[in-house]
Design a protein around this motif. Structure first.
Motif, PDB file in Angstrom:
ATOM      1  N   PHE A  86      33.654  52.416 -40.512  1.00 31.72           N
ATOM      2  CA  PHE A  86      32.887  53.456 -40.341  1.00 31.72           C
ATOM      3  C   PHE A  86      33.896  54.776 -40.532  1.00 31.72           C
ATOM      4  O   PHE A  86      33.266  55.695 -41.029  1.00 31.72           O
ATOM      5  N   SER A  87      34.639  54.618 -39.681  1.00 29.30           N
ATOM      6  CA  SER A  87      35.423  55.989 -39.283  1.00 29.30           C
ATOM      7  C   SER A  87      36.160  56.297 -40.706  1.00 29.30           C
ATOM      8  O   SER A  87      36.449  57.660 -40.969  1.00 29.30           O
ATOM      9  N   LEU A  88      36.436  55.332 -41.656  1.00 31.81           N
ATOM     10  CA  LEU A  88      36.882  55.429 -42.837  1.00 31.81           C
ATOM     11  C   LEU A  88      36.064  55.863 -43.921  1.00 31.81           C
ATOM     12  O   LEU A  88      36.182  56.729 -44.744  1.00 31.81           O
ATOM     13  N   TYR A  89      35.005  55.130 -43.817  1.00 28.32           N
ATOM     14  CA  TYR A  89      34.045  55.348 -45.125  1.00 28.32           C
ATOM     15  C   TYR A  89      32.725  55.822 -44.865  1.00 28.32           C
ATOM     16  O   TYR A  89      31.745  55.666 -45.586  1.00 28.32           O
ATOM     17  N   TYR A  90      32.609  56.624 -43.578  1.00 29.83           N
ATOM     18  CA  TYR A  90      31.264  57.083 -43.292  1.00 29.83           C
ATOM     19  C   TYR A  90      30.400  57.726 -44.445  1.00 29.83           C
ATOM     20  O   TYR A  90      29.293  57.851 -44.606  1.00 29.83           O
ATOM     21  N   ASP A  91      31.301  58.515 -45.303  1.00 27.65           N
ATOM     22  CA  ASP A  91      30.636  59.307 -46.249  1.00 27.65           C
ATOM     23  C   ASP A  91      30.144  58.584 -47.660  1.00 27.65           C
ATOM     24  O   ASP A  91      29.434  59.050 -48.301  1.00 27.65           O
ATOM     25  N   ILE A  92      30.540  57.376 -47.823  1.00 30.25           N
ATOM     26  CA  ILE A  92      29.990  56.634 -48.651  1.00 30.25           C
ATOM     27  C   ILE A  92      29.351  55.600 -48.445  1.00 30.25           C
ATOM     28  O   ILE A  92      28.652  54.835 -49.468  1.00 30.25           O
ATOM     29  N   TRP A 130      40.276  54.244 -33.297  1.00 29.10           N
ATOM     30  CA  TRP A 130      41.725  54.496 -33.417  1.00 29.10           C
ATOM     31  C   TRP A 130      42.489  54.321 -32.142  1.00 29.10           C
ATOM     32  O   TRP A 130      43.742  54.449 -31.917  1.00 29.10           O
ATOM     33  N   LEU A 131      41.505  54.542 -31.006  1.00 32.83           N
ATOM     34  CA  LEU A 131      42.070  54.522 -29.706  1.00 32.83           C
ATOM     35  C   LEU A 131      41.779  53.089 -28.850  1.00 32.83           C
ATOM     36  O   LEU A 131      42.736  52.363 -28.522  1.00 32.83           O
ATOM     37  N   TRP A 132      40.509  52.927 -28.711  1.00 33.99           N
ATOM     38  CA  TRP A 132      40.045  51.596 -27.987  1.00 33.99           C
ATOM     39  C   TRP A 132      40.153  50.685 -28.600  1.00 33.99           C
ATOM     40  O   TRP A 132      40.230  49.386 -28.038  1.00 33.99           O
ATOM     41  N   GLY A 133      40.295  50.460 -30.123  1.00 31.33           N
ATOM     42  CA  GLY A 133      40.588  49.293 -30.792  1.00 31.33           C
ATOM     43  C   GLY A 133      42.006  48.669 -30.517  1.00 31.33           C
ATOM     44  O   GLY A 133      42.079  47.689 -30.071  1.00 31.33           O
ATOM     45  N   PRO A 134      43.247  49.600 -30.750  1.00 32.31           N
ATOM     46  CA  PRO A 134      44.503  49.007 -30.507  1.00 32.31           C
ATOM     47  C   PRO A 134      44.497  48.798 -29.064  1.00 32.31           C
ATOM     48  O   PRO A 134      45.356  47.979 -28.728  1.00 32.31           O
ATOM     49  N   PHE A 135      44.118  49.732 -28.450  1.00 30.65           N
ATOM     50  CA  PHE A 135      44.440  49.519 -26.878  1.00 30.65           C
ATOM     51  C   PHE A 135      43.671  48.327 -26.310  1.00 30.65           C
ATOM     52  O   PHE A 135      44.229  47.576 -25.465  1.00 30.65           O
ATOM     53  N   SER A 136      42.700  47.831 -26.786  1.00 28.63           N
ATOM     54  CA  SER A 136      41.977  46.614 -26.463  1.00 28.63           C
ATOM     55  C   SER A 136      42.864  45.519 -26.732  1.00 28.63           C
ATOM     56  O   SER A 136      43.151  44.622 -25.974  1.00 28.63           O
ATOM     57  N   PHE A 137      43.458  45.485 -27.968  1.00 32.13           N
ATOM     58  CA  PHE A 137      44.389  44.318 -28.185  1.00 32.13           C
ATOM     59  C   PHE A 137      45.566  44.484 -27.103  1.00 32.13           C
ATOM     60  O   PHE A 137      46.182  43.215 -27.024  1.00 32.13           O
TER      61      PHE A 137
END
Length: 229
Positions: A86-92, A130-137
């Motif tokens: 979503f963060s990358l393609y929200y506009d399309i 981009w924060l909580w995704g990598p931080f979760s792993f």
């Protein structure tokens, strides 16, 4: 039931007069999309559960701790992949027929802010991805390897998730719950409420847990210092 916007484009979103000129209806069913989401999430949970059951250098993790690590693994997938898309393609997304775009179009039946690229939603999801995704792993790795900073990570991630979820609900409350069919059993109660309230309840529990763990560690450090003096 689909509604016709002022541009003549049919869409299933609320409010009914929402303008989505590029919208293209999904060709994937709700069942296909939900089966994918819960199957992959379940796979992450199962694999993590099996890995955390292995005996490490400091012994096996307890049941509660294993569940917490499983939660972070699932969060890593959802934040990094689903919300990352979503963060990358929200506009399309309204016009796109990629599977993850269709997933977001389906979810938008419970919150149309996602299909109109609402500013708050885009900013909140970008930070989450981009924060909580990598931080979760990273948290999964930290618990598996018994890193001393593991509960610091747990506290930071959980505070971030809780803050984002509270703002998510509060901004929609301020809008009068106008982006969903209020009271609909699937779109409102399941998509909007249930699938998001988890990021309030579970982070709250993990914040309390991290607080206790860090307080106990600090108490032990203070006691050692007092004995030396």
């Amino acid at each position: 039931m689909d509604a016709t916007s002022a541009t003549g484009v049919l869409h299933p979103y609320w409010p009914r007069d929402l303008l989505i000129p590029t919208y293209v209806a999904n060709d994937r069913s709700m069942t296909e999309i939900l089966v994918f989401l819960f199957s992959v999430s379940g796979l992450f949970l199962l694999v993590t559960w099996l890995i955390t059951g292995q005996k490490g250098k400091t012994g096996r993790l307890g049941t509660w701790r294993r569940l917490a690590v499983c939660w972070f693994a699932v969060c890593g997938f959802i934040h990094g992949v689903i919300e990352g898309w979503f963060s990358l393609y929200y506009d399309i997304i309204p016009a796109d027929q990629s599977f993850l775009s269709q997933l977001w179009k389906e979810y938008s039946k419970g919150d149309s802010r996602y299909v109109i690229a609402d500013n708050f939603t885009v900013c909140m999801e970008t930070v989450t991805a981009w924060l909580w995704g990598p931080f979760s792993f990273w948290a999964v790795f930290a618990f598996l390897t018994n890193k001393p900073y593991r509960f610091v990570l747990q506290l930071i991630i959980s505070l971030g998730q809780l803050y984002g979820a509270v703002l998510y609900f509060y901004t929609e409350h301020r809008d009068g719950y106008s982006h969903s069919e209020l009271g609909h059993p699937i779109y409102f109660w399941f998509y909007f409420v249930f699938m998001n309230v988890l990021w309030i309840i579970i982070p709250l529990v993990l914040i309390v847990d991290a607080w206790r763990q860090l307080s106990a560690a600090q108490t032990q450090t203070d006691n050692k210092k007092s004995k030396r003096n």
